[in-house]
Design a protein around this motif. Structure first.
Motif, mmCIF file in Angstrom:
data_model
loop_
_atom_site.group_PDB
_atom_site.id
_atom_site.type_symbol
_atom_site.label_atom_id
_atom_site.label_comp_id
_atom_site.label_asym_id
_atom_site.label_seq_id
_atom_site.Cartn_x
_atom_site.Cartn_y
_atom_site.Cartn_z
ATOM 1 N N ARG A 39 0.825 -1.205 0.000
ATOM 2 C CA ARG A 39 0.000 0.000 0.000
ATOM 3 C C ARG A 39 0.863 1.259 0.000
ATOM 4 N NH1 ARG A 39 -4.080 -2.397 4.134
ATOM 5 N NH2 ARG A 39 -5.944 -2.808 2.868
ATOM 6 N N GLU A 40 1.915 1.261 0.830
ATOM 7 C CA GLU A 40 2.735 2.460 0.905
ATOM 8 C C GLU A 40 3.466 2.728 -0.408
ATOM 9 O OE1 GLU A 40 4.988 -0.854 3.192
ATOM 10 O OE2 GLU A 40 2.917 -0.149 2.906
ATOM 11 N N ALA A 44 2.823 6.137 -2.608
ATOM 12 C CA ALA A 44 3.930 7.004 -3.004
ATOM 13 C C ALA A 44 3.925 7.253 -4.508
ATOM 14 C CB ALA A 44 5.261 6.393 -2.570
ATOM 15 N N LEU A 45 3.650 6.207 -5.296
ATOM 16 C CA LEU A 45 3.626 6.354 -6.746
ATOM 17 C C LEU A 45 2.504 7.285 -7.200
ATOM 18 C CD1 LEU A 45 4.263 2.655 -7.807
ATOM 19 C CD2 LEU A 45 5.841 4.581 -8.116
ATOM 20 N N ALA A 46 1.374 7.235 -6.500
ATOM 21 C CA ALA A 46 0.220 8.046 -6.879
ATOM 22 C C ALA A 46 0.204 9.411 -6.203
ATOM 23 C CB ALA A 46 -1.074 7.297 -6.556
ATOM 24 N N GLY A 47 1.143 9.650 -5.283
ATOM 25 C CA GLY A 47 1.165 10.928 -4.588
ATOM 26 C C GLY A 47 0.040 11.079 -3.584
ATOM 27 N N SER A 49 -1.699 9.890 0.417
ATOM 28 C CA SER A 49 -1.326 9.405 1.744
ATOM 29 C C SER A 49 -1.725 7.935 1.869
ATOM 30 C CB SER A 49 -2.027 10.222 2.831
ATOM 31 O OG SER A 49 -3.422 9.934 2.858
ATOM 32 N N VAL A 50 -0.969 7.187 2.658
ATOM 33 C CA VAL A 50 -1.295 5.781 2.871
ATOM 34 C C VAL A 50 -2.662 5.663 3.527
ATOM 35 C CG1 VAL A 50 -0.585 3.636 3.999
ATOM 36 C CG2 VAL A 50 1.140 5.157 3.029
ATOM 37 N N ASP A 51 -2.961 6.556 4.450
ATOM 38 C CA ASP A 51 -4.242 6.510 5.155
ATOM 39 C C ASP A 51 -5.402 6.648 4.178
ATOM 40 O OD1 ASP A 51 -5.977 6.753 7.675
ATOM 41 O OD2 ASP A 51 -6.410 8.638 6.659
#
Length: 284
Positions: A39-40, A44-47, A49-51
């Motif tokens: 998920r993280e 990150a790739l999509a810009g 937040s993980v939440d």
């Protein structure tokens, strides 16, 4: 919540699970519980937040914005039909026909991942920067720091106060480079006459730049081609590179590649920048 009740989250998880880290240029070393992306990594790739990605996958967020949907489509390497399915699940209108697309096909995504050590960028038909490799960011300045509507080559060329870094100098001269860029933009207008973003760009540049207005009034249409350009870098100084523009069959994307011959001083300069290159996702 069942899969049927959470169709968007289920689709996102399945698309994430099928995408190997190597497909997006991530290292595969170390133990992983699943073959797909974490998920993280996707966040990150999509810009994102993980939440927020967790809430999307769990069905606690069900209406992402068009910008988020576009970023997820690119990060997940979705085909056009899959991207449209994502938009439907997110209750969003499909990207309109006759509009300039920022969707990058999976094959181009894989090409960028395989060539992550090269200075490559993908532009839309109106010369808005969609994504780039880490070396591109090291060479020209990190574009992720700029707002999405400011990452446009035409605007940077004719409205230099909007540019975050000086533009490279063409060996053909500034006037010839500007004329070729305006001619390329007119070709895009012929293909996408009703695109609102393109209309706004042309109106803004015509109003604020006498140089653009003069070239636009000449009516020339064409396409940018090979050039040789010099970049003034704050660390390595002047570096001269070959610039080539590649097109994707069935797409209006432009892939811009800056390369140098092996064993040259310019190659050593690029090698130095390559060591310091880091990846930063671009947000819409």
């Amino acid at each position: 919540m069942t899969e049927e009740q959470n169709r968007l989250g289920t689709a996102l998880r399945r698309w994430r699970d099928r995408l190997a880290p190597a497909d997006v240029g991530l290292p595969t070393a170390g133990r992983r519980r699943a073959a797909g992306l974490r998920r993280e990594e996707l966040a990150a790739l999509a810009g994102l937040s993980v939440d927020y990605l967790v809430r999307l996958e769990q069905g606690r967020a069900t209406r992402p914005s068009e910008q988020v949907a576009a970023a997820l489509s690119r990060a997940l390497h979705l085909e056009t039909s899959e991207r449209d399915h994502l938009y439907r699940l997110a209750h969003l209108p499909l990207p309109g026909a006759g509009r300039i697309s920022t969707h990058i096909p999976p094959s181009v995504q894989r090409l960028l991942a395989a060539l992550t050590g090269q200075a490559l960028a993908v532009f839309a038909a109106d010369w808005t920067l969609i994504t780039c490799t880490p070396l591109w960011g090291s060479l020209f300045g990190e574009p992720a720091h700029d707002p999405a509507d400011r990452r446009n080559l035409v605007r940077d060329t004719f409205l230099p106060e909007s540019a975050s870094a000086p533009l490279p100098r063409s060996e053909r001269g500034r006037e010839a480079m500007e004329a070729a860029l305006v001619a390329d933009l007119r070709t895009a207008q012929g293909t996408f006459p009703d695109d609102p973003r393109l209309r706004g760009l042309i109106q803004e540049c015509t109003t604020r730049s006498p140089r653009f207005a003069r070239l636009w009034s000449q009516g020339a249409a064409g396409a940018l081609g090979h050039d040789r350009k010099t970049v003034t870098h704050p660390v390595v100084g002047d570096i001269t590179l070959d610039c080539d523009i590649l097109t994707v069959p069935g797409s209006d994307l432009r892939i811009v590649a800056y390369t140098v011959a092996a064993g040259t001083p310019a190659a050593e300069q690029l090698d130095f920048l390559r060591v310091t290159a880091t990846r930063a996702p671009l947000n819409d």
